[in-house]
Enzyme design. Structure first.
Site, PDB file in Angstrom:
ATOM      1  CG  ASP A  41      23.658 -13.812 -15.534  1.00  0.00           C
ATOM      2  OD1 ASP A  41      23.670 -14.320 -16.779  1.00  0.00           O
ATOM      3  OD2 ASP A  41      22.951 -14.555 -14.641  1.00  0.00           O
ATOM      4  CB  SER A  42      27.126 -14.539 -20.361  1.00  0.00           C
ATOM      5  OG  SER A  42      26.800 -13.501 -20.738  1.00  0.00           O
ATOM      6  CG  ASP A  80      20.961 -11.518 -17.506  1.00  0.00           C
ATOM      7  OD1 ASP A  80      19.767 -11.632 -17.656  1.00  0.00           O
ATOM      8  OD2 ASP A  80      21.850 -12.278 -17.973  1.00  0.00           O
ATOM      9  CE  LYS A 109      18.680 -12.591 -20.157  1.00  0.00           C
ATOM     10  NZ  LYS A 109      19.110 -13.755 -19.246  1.00  0.00           N
ATOM     11  CD  GLU A 111      19.469 -17.706 -15.660  1.00  0.00           C
ATOM     12  OE1 GLU A 111      19.459 -18.477 -14.875  1.00  0.00           O
ATOM     13  OE2 GLU A 111      20.368 -17.131 -16.380  1.00  0.00           O
ATOM     14  CD  GLU A 178      21.224 -20.008 -22.501  1.00  0.00           C
ATOM     15  OE1 GLU A 178      20.812 -19.104 -21.761  1.00  0.00           O
ATOM     16  OE2 GLU A 178      22.554 -20.212 -22.481  1.00  0.00           O
TER      17      GLU A 178
HETATM   18  O1  KIV Z   1      23.627 -13.910 -19.790  1.00  0.00           O
HETATM   19  C1  KIV Z   1      23.715 -13.775 -20.941  1.00  0.00           C
HETATM   20  O2  KIV Z   1      24.463 -13.550 -21.921  1.00  0.00           O
HETATM   21  C2  KIV Z   1      22.232 -14.485 -21.465  1.00  0.00           C
HETATM   22  C3  KIV Z   1      21.961 -14.541 -22.711  1.00  0.00           C
HETATM   23  C4  KIV Z   1      22.771 -15.745 -23.514  1.00  0.00           C
HETATM   24  C5  KIV Z   1      20.602 -14.901 -23.015  1.00  0.00           C
HETATM   25  O3  KIV Z   1      21.535 -14.530 -20.514  1.00  0.00           O
END
Ligand code: KIV
Length: 262
Positions: A41-42, A80, A109, A111, A178
């Site tokens: 989600d970055s 994510d 994934k 969090e 992280e």
């Molecule tokens: O969203 C992302 O890029 C991440 C990684 C930095 C692990 O969660």
């Protein structure tokens, strides 16, 4: 690579992961030795210019996941679950997870551990592999007061350590750590049977992940301690753009060879 193959790498060799948000970088990554990709989600920050990951929606994540899936071959594709998409009623959480799996992800994934353990168990029991994420969890940036190293104080260290065990017990196939101290990441890695993937977590995790654009040196404003530039990307692309500009303006491009004849 599939989930059991990914997991079997623990104690065999290190695992390499990178983020990937689009089809053309997925094609490049497919030709590399990198083991797995994350549609993180970055992308809200890197691709869409937001200052946090919070604006990422399930629709946006599905769009990017589909693009990556079209370009990727023979790599594990994790996506994510974005901010709040898995904090609704169970049916809505499952629907959100289903849409990313249908977009082409092999696993998802999410969090944090608090309030997520039952959902992790339910999704795993429904056939969706789940990767956990502890330490600096960017979806909680407002609660954390910024993008800061986590787990340095004794109570935080203990909490993260125990949450890692809880996530493994709930059925996670892997865990991202992280921005935590090396000692904590190493202790978790020793304790868990599932592979740990670190970012800013030192050398003792089972694998590493970085944001593709960051490690290619394309994002020159962002240079945390853990980040290594494996390419001087911004500089090299800048040079190519100016070489193109000069060739166009001088009339040198296109040449006769680069033009069509009757
Ligand atoms: O969203 C992302 O890029 C991440 C990684 C930095 C692990 O969660």
């Amino acid at each position: 690579m599939n989930i059991p193959e990914f997991q079997s790498l623990k104690n065999q060799r290190k695992i390499s992961m990178l983020t990937c948000y689009d089809a053309w970088s997925a094609r490049l990554l497919s030709k590399s030795n990198v083991d797995a990709v994350l549609v993180g989600d970055s992308l809200a920050m890197v691709m869409h210019g937001h200052s946090s990951t919070l604006p990422a929606s399930i629709e946006l994540m599905a769009l990017h996941t589909e693009a990556v899936a079209r370009g990727l071959s023979e790599k594990l594709l994790i996506a994510d679950l974005p901010f709040l998409s898995y904090r609704m009623q169970l049916t809505d959480n499952v629907k959100a997870a289903g849409s990313l799996m249908r977009a082409g992800a092999h696993g998802l994934k999410l969090e944090g551990a608090r309030g997520n353990l039952e959902l992790v168990q339910h999704l795993v029991d429904s056939g969706i592999p789940i990767m956990g994420h502890l330490g600096l969890t960017p979806q909680s940036v407002n609660q954390l007061g910024g993008f800061k190293v986590q787990g340095q104080a004794a109570a935080e260290y203990e909490r993260i350590f125990h949450e890692a065990k809880d996530l493994e017990k709930a059925g996670c196939f892997s865990l991202v750590l992280e921005c935590v101290p090396t000692k904590l990441a190493a202790a978790i890695t020793r304790e868990l049977k599932i592979p740990t993937i670190g970012i800013g977590a030192g050398p003792e995790t089972d694998g590493q992940i970085l944001v593709l654009q960051d490690m290619l040196g394309l994002n020159t404003q962002f240079k945390p301690k853990f980040l290594r530039h494996f390419l001087d990307g911004a500089e090299q692309i800048g040079q190519a753009l100016n070489t193109y500009d000069a060739a166009v303006k001088s009339g040198e491009y296109p040449s006769a060879k680069e033009s069509y004849n009757l």
